[in-house]
Design an enzyme around this catalytic site. Structure first.
Site, PDB file in Angstrom:
ATOM      1  N   SER A 153       0.640  -1.088  -0.052  1.00 20.82           N
ATOM      2  CA  SER A 153      -0.334  -0.078  -0.293  1.00 20.82           C
ATOM      3  C   SER A 153       0.569   0.734  -0.185  1.00 20.82           C
ATOM      4  O   SER A 153       2.044   1.083   0.101  1.00 20.82           O
ATOM      5  CB  SER A 153      -0.680   0.055   1.500  1.00 20.82           C
ATOM      6  N   TYR A 166      -2.418  -1.148  10.643  1.00 22.03           N
ATOM      7  CA  TYR A 166      -2.417  -1.206   8.574  1.00 22.03           C
ATOM      8  C   TYR A 166      -0.803  -0.881   8.055  1.00 22.03           C
ATOM      9  O   TYR A 166      -0.181  -1.662   7.594  1.00 22.03           O
ATOM     10  CB  TYR A 166      -3.137  -0.540   8.396  1.00 22.03           C
TER      11      TYR A 166
HETATM   12  N1  LIG Z   1      -8.491  -1.029  -2.015  1.00 20.98           N
HETATM   13  C1  LIG Z   1      -7.025   0.297  -2.535  1.00 20.98           C
HETATM   14  O1  LIG Z   1      -7.713   0.724  -2.968  1.00 20.98           O
HETATM   15  C2  LIG Z   1      -5.654  -0.350  -1.662  1.00 20.98           C
HETATM   16  C3  LIG Z   1      -4.788   0.854  -1.857  1.00 20.98           C
HETATM   17  C4  LIG Z   1      -3.440   0.098  -1.427  1.00 20.98           C
HETATM   18  C5  LIG Z   1      -3.067  -1.209  -1.225  1.00 20.98           C
HETATM   19  N2  LIG Z   1      -4.674  -2.366  -1.439  1.00 20.98           N
HETATM   20  C6  LIG Z   1      -4.765  -3.577  -0.841  1.00 20.98           C
HETATM   21  O2  LIG Z   1      -5.159  -4.567  -1.264  1.00 20.98           O
HETATM   22  C7  LIG Z   1      -5.722  -5.343  -1.335  1.00 20.98           C
HETATM   23  C8  LIG Z   1      -7.474  -6.015  -1.545  1.00 20.98           C
HETATM   24  O3  LIG Z   1      -7.406  -4.802  -0.980  1.00 20.98           O
HETATM   25  P1  LIG Z   1      -9.907  -4.230  -1.582  1.00 20.98           P
HETATM   26  O4  LIG Z   1      -9.162  -3.083  -1.159  1.00 20.98           O
HETATM   27  O5  LIG Z   1      -9.352  -5.035  -3.274  1.00 20.98           O
HETATM   28  O6  LIG Z   1      -9.816  -5.595  -0.063  1.00 20.98           O
HETATM   29  P2  LIG Z   1     -11.454  -6.055   0.305  1.00 20.98           P
HETATM   30  O7  LIG Z   1     -12.343  -5.148  -1.261  1.00 20.98           O
HETATM   31  O8  LIG Z   1     -11.712  -5.453   1.929  1.00 20.98           O
HETATM   32  O9  LIG Z   1     -11.026  -7.169   0.284  1.00 20.98           O
HETATM   33  C9  LIG Z   1     -10.396  -7.994   1.118  1.00 20.98           C
HETATM   34  C10 LIG Z   1     -10.249  -9.262   0.952  1.00 20.98           C
HETATM   35  O10 LIG Z   1      -9.996 -10.284   1.277  1.00 20.98           O
HETATM   36  C11 LIG Z   1     -10.872 -10.760   1.935  1.00 20.98           C
HETATM   37  N3  LIG Z   1     -10.619 -11.188   3.753  1.00 20.98           N
HETATM   38  C12 LIG Z   1      -9.726 -10.208   4.357  1.00 20.98           C
HETATM   39  N4  LIG Z   1     -10.331 -10.582   5.905  1.00 20.98           N
HETATM   40  C13 LIG Z   1      -9.806 -12.033   5.688  1.00 20.98           C
HETATM   41  C14 LIG Z   1      -9.635 -13.080   6.750  1.00 20.98           C
HETATM   42  N5  LIG Z   1      -9.533 -12.537   7.743  1.00 20.98           N
HETATM   43  N6  LIG Z   1      -9.806 -14.484   5.975  1.00 20.98           N
HETATM   44  C15 LIG Z   1      -9.719 -14.376   4.656  1.00 20.98           C
HETATM   45  N7  LIG Z   1     -10.292 -13.713   4.007  1.00 20.98           N
HETATM   46  C16 LIG Z   1      -9.797 -12.374   4.164  1.00 20.98           C
HETATM   47  C17 LIG Z   1     -12.313 -10.098   2.347  1.00 20.98           C
HETATM   48  O11 LIG Z   1     -13.319 -11.370   2.795  1.00 20.98           O
HETATM   49  P3  LIG Z   1     -14.390 -10.622   2.474  1.00 20.98           P
HETATM   50  O12 LIG Z   1     -15.015 -10.012   1.181  1.00 20.98           O
HETATM   51  O13 LIG Z   1     -15.162 -12.311   3.439  1.00 20.98           O
HETATM   52  O14 LIG Z   1     -14.559  -9.557   3.681  1.00 20.98           O
HETATM   53  C18 LIG Z   1     -11.922  -9.439   1.429  1.00 20.98           C
HETATM   54  O15 LIG Z   1     -12.469 -10.754  -0.090  1.00 20.98           O
HETATM   55  C19 LIG Z   1      -4.935  -5.215   0.042  1.00 20.98           C
HETATM   56  O16 LIG Z   1      -4.004  -6.408   0.855  1.00 20.98           O
HETATM   57  C20 LIG Z   1      -5.342  -3.695   0.001  1.00 20.98           C
HETATM   58  O17 LIG Z   1      -4.091  -3.828   1.847  1.00 20.98           O
HETATM   59  C21 LIG Z   1      -5.595  -1.799  -1.550  1.00 20.98           C
END
Ligand SMILES: NC(=O)c1ccc[n+]([C@@H]2O[C@H](COP(=O)([O-])OP(=O)(O)OC[C@H]3O[C@@H](n4cnc5c(N)ncnc54)[C@H](OP(=O)(O)O)[C@@H]3O)[C@@H](O)[C@H]2O)c1
Length: 182
Positions: A153, A166
């Site tokens: 991130s 985080y």
């Molecule tokens: N989106 C952004 O702007 C952004 C920016 C920087 C970095 N990132 C990184 O990119 C990655 C994905 O982000 P995202 O925005 O796509 O996140 P998201 O929409 O919140 O999706 C996260 C996924 O991880 C799953 N998850 C969370 N806790 C879990 C657990 N205890 N066991 C198994 N699965 C779990 C969630 O399951 P559920 O569906 O069941 O909740 C969901 O499917 C992350 O590593 C995040 O830090 C994202």
């Protein structure tokens, strides 16, 4: 500027595990890997969401995916080994691991930061990544050329006020990229 255009079926015969495949970036990555011919293993905590992604991949006519329901909050060394054994038995190898699942925790000053939340963020974003990667390496080594992707991130190399656990977990992720894999 060069635009990268992958060829159709460039991931044919590849087996790729995506954590957090039920939503967001993990979901999109899993569907795209499948579109390009990979057999994807969908790991996540909410089975219904994984089933929706499964159905979407099947409807594309892509290789049949697999589902591993797993709440990484409770992932132990034993669970990680069981996952590795299951993948080895079913597929014989693993070509890619996308460590994507993460939780945000809370955005607050350290005095208000709950230790429970700190531990939950560290378990999902750091400990589970270490355990899965460690136990899957022998299966990844069975593929001709395998890759492990870690998801960081903007706060993984430059902290920002109140991003707490985080941000710390993403600094750890960036450390893991250069310290564990060669
Ligand atoms: N989106 C952004 O702007 C952004 C920016 C920087 C970095 N990132 C990184 O990119 C990655 C994905 O982000 P995202 O925005 O796509 O996140 P998201 O929409 O919140 O999706 C996260 C996924 O991880 C799953 N998850 C969370 N806790 C879990 C657990 N205890 N066991 C198994 N699965 C779990 C969630 O399951 P559920 O569906 O069941 O909740 C969901 O499917 C992350 O590593 C995040 O830090 C994202």
């Amino acid at each position: 500027m060069t635009r990268f255009e992958p060829s159709d079926n460039c991931l044919k015969d590849k087996v790729i595990l995506v954590t957090g495949a039920g939503a967001g970036i993990g979901r999109e990555a899993a569907i795209h890997y499948a579109k390009y011919g990979a057999t994807v293993i969908l790991l996540g905590r909410t089975t219904e969401k994984l089933e929706q992604v499964y159905d979407e991949i099947e409807a594309l006519g892509a290789p049949q995916p697999a589902i591993i329901p797993m709440d990484l909050q409770h992932l132990s060394e034993e669970h990680a080994q069981q996952i590795a054994d299951k993948i080895e038995q079913e597929f014989g190898k693993l070509d890619g691991l996308l460590n994507n699942a993460s939780i945000l925790g809370t955005l607050t000053a350290i005095e208000q930061y709950s230790y429970d939340t700190w531990q939950q963020v560290m378990q999902v974003n750091v400990n589970s990544v270490f355990l899965l990667t460690k136990h899957l390496i022998p299966v990844l080594r069975k593929a001709d050329q395998s890759s492990v992707i870690f998801t960081s991130s903007g706060v993984g190399n430059q902290g920002r006020a109140y991003w707490g656990a985080y941000s710390v977990s993403k600094f750890a992720t960036e450390g893991a990229c250069s310290s564990f894999i060669r």
